[in-house]
Design a protein around this motif. Sequence first.
Motif, PDB file in Angstrom:
ATOM      1  N   LEU A 140      40.942  49.057  56.171  1.00  7.42           N
ATOM      2  CA  LEU A 140      39.904  49.648  55.317  1.00  7.42           C
ATOM      3  C   LEU A 140      39.773  48.944  53.964  1.00  7.42           C
ATOM      4  O   LEU A 140      38.722  49.045  53.324  1.00  7.42           O
ATOM      5  CB  LEU A 140      40.218  51.130  55.071  1.00  7.42           C
ATOM      6  CG  LEU A 140      40.160  52.058  56.286  1.00  7.42           C
ATOM      7  CD1 LEU A 140      40.532  53.477  55.881  1.00  7.42           C
ATOM      8  CD2 LEU A 140      38.785  52.031  56.941  1.00  7.42           C
ATOM      9  N   THR A 141      40.810  48.249  53.530  1.00  5.16           N
ATOM     10  CA  THR A 141      40.782  47.647  52.188  1.00  5.16           C
ATOM     11  C   THR A 141      40.905  46.129  52.203  1.00  5.16           C
ATOM     12  O   THR A 141      39.994  45.417  51.778  1.00  5.16           O
ATOM     13  CB  THR A 141      41.910  48.238  51.310  1.00  5.16           C
ATOM     14  OG1 THR A 141      43.184  47.964  51.926  1.00  5.16           O
ATOM     15  CG2 THR A 141      41.738  49.732  51.142  1.00  5.16           C
ATOM     16  N   VAL A 142      42.011  45.622  52.712  1.00  6.28           N
ATOM     17  CA  VAL A 142      42.288  44.185  52.640  1.00  6.28           C
ATOM     18  C   VAL A 142      41.389  43.377  53.578  1.00  6.28           C
ATOM     19  O   VAL A 142      40.839  42.345  53.182  1.00  6.28           O
ATOM     20  CB  VAL A 142      43.766  43.902  52.969  1.00  6.28           C
ATOM     21  CG1 VAL A 142      44.070  42.423  52.781  1.00  6.28           C
ATOM     22  CG2 VAL A 142      44.676  44.744  52.097  1.00  6.28           C
ATOM     23  N   PHE A 143      41.239  43.840  54.807  1.00  9.44           N
ATOM     24  CA  PHE A 143      40.425  43.110  55.780  1.00  9.44           C
ATOM     25  C   PHE A 143      38.976  42.934  55.320  1.00  9.44           C
ATOM     26  O   PHE A 143      38.456  41.808  55.344  1.00  9.44           O
ATOM     27  CB  PHE A 143      40.483  43.797  57.140  1.00  9.44           C
ATOM     28  CG  PHE A 143      39.606  43.169  58.180  1.00  9.44           C
ATOM     29  CD1 PHE A 143      39.836  41.875  58.624  1.00  9.44           C
ATOM     30  CD2 PHE A 143      38.524  43.862  58.709  1.00  9.44           C
ATOM     31  CE1 PHE A 143      39.015  41.289  59.572  1.00  9.44           C
ATOM     32  CE2 PHE A 143      37.705  43.284  59.665  1.00  9.44           C
ATOM     33  CZ  PHE A 143      37.958  41.994  60.097  1.00  9.44           C
ATOM     34  N   PRO A 144      38.277  44.002  54.866  1.00  2.00           N
ATOM     35  CA  PRO A 144      36.908  43.795  54.369  1.00  2.00           C
ATOM     36  C   PRO A 144      36.851  42.859  53.166  1.00  2.00           C
ATOM     37  O   PRO A 144      35.909  42.073  53.033  1.00  2.00           O
ATOM     38  CB  PRO A 144      36.452  45.210  53.988  1.00  2.00           C
ATOM     39  CG  PRO A 144      37.288  46.107  54.820  1.00  2.00           C
ATOM     40  CD  PRO A 144      38.623  45.433  54.902  1.00  2.00           C
ATOM     41  N   ALA A 145      37.844  42.936  52.287  1.00  2.00           N
ATOM     42  CA  ALA A 145      37.869  42.063  51.113  1.00  2.00           C
ATOM     43  C   ALA A 145      37.976  40.603  51.526  1.00  2.00           C
ATOM     44  O   ALA A 145      37.258  39.737  51.014  1.00  2.00           O
ATOM     45  CB  ALA A 145      39.030  42.450  50.194  1.00  2.00           C
ATOM     46  N   CYS A 146      38.873  40.300  52.468  1.00  2.00           N
ATOM     47  CA  CYS A 146      39.020  38.928  52.963  1.00  2.00           C
ATOM     48  C   CYS A 146      37.760  38.473  53.695  1.00  2.00           C
ATOM     49  O   CYS A 146      37.333  37.322  53.573  1.00  2.00           O
ATOM     50  CB  CYS A 146      40.224  38.827  53.887  1.00  2.00           C
ATOM     51  SG  CYS A 146      41.830  39.009  53.084  1.00  2.00           S
ATOM     52  N   LEU A 147      37.173  39.375  54.439  1.00  2.00           N
ATOM     53  CA  LEU A 147      36.012  39.046  55.253  1.00  2.00           C
ATOM     54  C   LEU A 147      34.789  38.726  54.394  1.00  2.00           C
ATOM     55  O   LEU A 147      34.111  37.721  54.603  1.00  2.00           O
ATOM     56  CB  LEU A 147      35.697  40.222  56.186  1.00  2.00           C
ATOM     57  CG  LEU A 147      34.846  39.948  57.426  1.00  2.00           C
ATOM     58  CD1 LEU A 147      35.529  38.928  58.329  1.00  2.00           C
ATOM     59  CD2 LEU A 147      34.611  41.244  58.188  1.00  2.00           C
ATOM     60  N   HIS A 148      34.523  39.572  53.413  1.00  2.00           N
ATOM     61  CA  HIS A 148      33.300  39.434  52.621  1.00  2.00           C
ATOM     62  C   HIS A 148      33.449  38.517  51.414  1.00  2.00           C
ATOM     63  O   HIS A 148      32.482  37.880  50.995  1.00  2.00           O
ATOM     64  CB  HIS A 148      32.835  40.811  52.131  1.00  2.00           C
ATOM     65  CG  HIS A 148      32.424  41.733  53.224  1.00  2.00           C
ATOM     66  ND1 HIS A 148      31.212  41.646  53.858  1.00  2.00           N
ATOM     67  CD2 HIS A 148      33.077  42.768  53.812  1.00  2.00           C
ATOM     68  CE1 HIS A 148      31.113  42.589  54.777  1.00  2.00           C
ATOM     69  NE2 HIS A 148      32.242  43.282  54.777  1.00  2.00           N
ATOM     70  N   MET A 149      34.664  38.444  50.853  1.00  2.00           N
ATOM     71  CA  MET A 149      34.845  37.715  49.600  1.00  2.00           C
ATOM     72  C   MET A 149      35.683  36.445  49.748  1.00  2.00           C
ATOM     73  O   MET A 149      35.678  35.606  48.856  1.00  2.00           O
ATOM     74  CB  MET A 149      35.521  38.630  48.562  1.00  2.00           C
ATOM     75  CG  MET A 149      34.839  39.960  48.355  1.00  2.00           C
ATOM     76  SD  MET A 149      33.117  39.806  47.813  1.00  2.00           S
ATOM     77  CE  MET A 149      33.354  39.020  46.223  1.00  2.00           C
ATOM     78  N   GLY A 150      36.394  36.313  50.855  1.00  2.86           N
ATOM     79  CA  GLY A 150      37.302  35.193  51.002  1.00  2.86           C
ATOM     80  C   GLY A 150      38.701  35.581  50.554  1.00  2.86           C
ATOM     81  O   GLY A 150      38.882  36.498  49.747  1.00  2.86           O
ATOM     82  N   ALA A 151      39.700  34.874  51.063  1.00  4.77           N
ATOM     83  CA  ALA A 151      41.098  35.238  50.812  1.00  4.77           C
ATOM     84  C   ALA A 151      41.459  35.202  49.332  1.00  4.77           C
ATOM     85  O   ALA A 151      42.117  36.108  48.825  1.00  4.77           O
ATOM     86  CB  ALA A 151      42.019  34.313  51.608  1.00  4.77           C
ATOM     87  N   SER A 152      41.036  34.164  48.630  1.00  5.57           N
ATOM     88  CA  SER A 152      41.408  34.021  47.218  1.00  5.57           C
ATOM     89  C   SER A 152      40.820  35.146  46.366  1.00  5.57           C
ATOM     90  O   SER A 152      41.515  35.753  45.549  1.00  5.57           O
ATOM     91  CB  SER A 152      40.940  32.661  46.691  1.00  5.57           C
ATOM     92  OG  SER A 152      41.544  31.611  47.410  1.00  5.57           O
TER      93      SER A 152
END
Length: 228
Positions: A140-152
């Motif tokens: 719910l938090t980390v996966f969407p952030a990596c997906l939409h914004m990139g890992a960095s």
Amino acid sequence: MCISPVEDGHKLVTFYTGFTCVYFPIVICAVYFTEYFYSIGKYSFFPVIGVIFVAESSKYLIGTCIVKRNSTGSGRYDERYLTVSTKKNSTKSRLKEGIKSSVIIVIMIVVYFSVAVLFGAEVFSKHEETFMLSVLLCVLTVFPACLHMGASSAINLIFGQKPSNDVVGTLILRSIQLTLFGAWLGAFVIPLDWDRAWQEWPIPCASGAVLGFTAANLLMMINVVPKL
């Protein structure tokens, strides 16, 4: 006619939040009215987490198609709404980004697990429940952030750094904040002497996280739609 990056972001966020506000209540109702509600915290809950994973991935892929379509049409989307893996066609770049995101997700599962233990979760007798809550929180938090914004950029958002003039980043940050707040708030009912089955760890925390995630998307949609 050229569309400003601000309008681009508002349209993309409207799609993302609208998509979530449609599929997520369906998932919530399906869980609540089936045996899966009391399997929250068990390995048997993985199919539900898988559905959320697939839905979030689909949301991103459809949004990416919208970005690409408009970048070649009359409008022009700002490149910040495409993650590194989308902007660079190199297989090596996509693989590198995927590995970085996977490492961050694994690390954050450990972090969430450790934080839950520090807040009182039992390490040995309830390790399965704590692990599943950590996985759910990451989806719910980390996966969407990596997906939409990139890992960095995801790392910065996870630690609360506010994105500058980026409505998509703001959506992800609010989702992270309200999801974690909901999980924390849900813990308050666990020690109450009500003797209800839904008070079992980690059902209240997982329910609070899910409601917080939904609330973040709903509030963001209410805020953005009038600006279109």
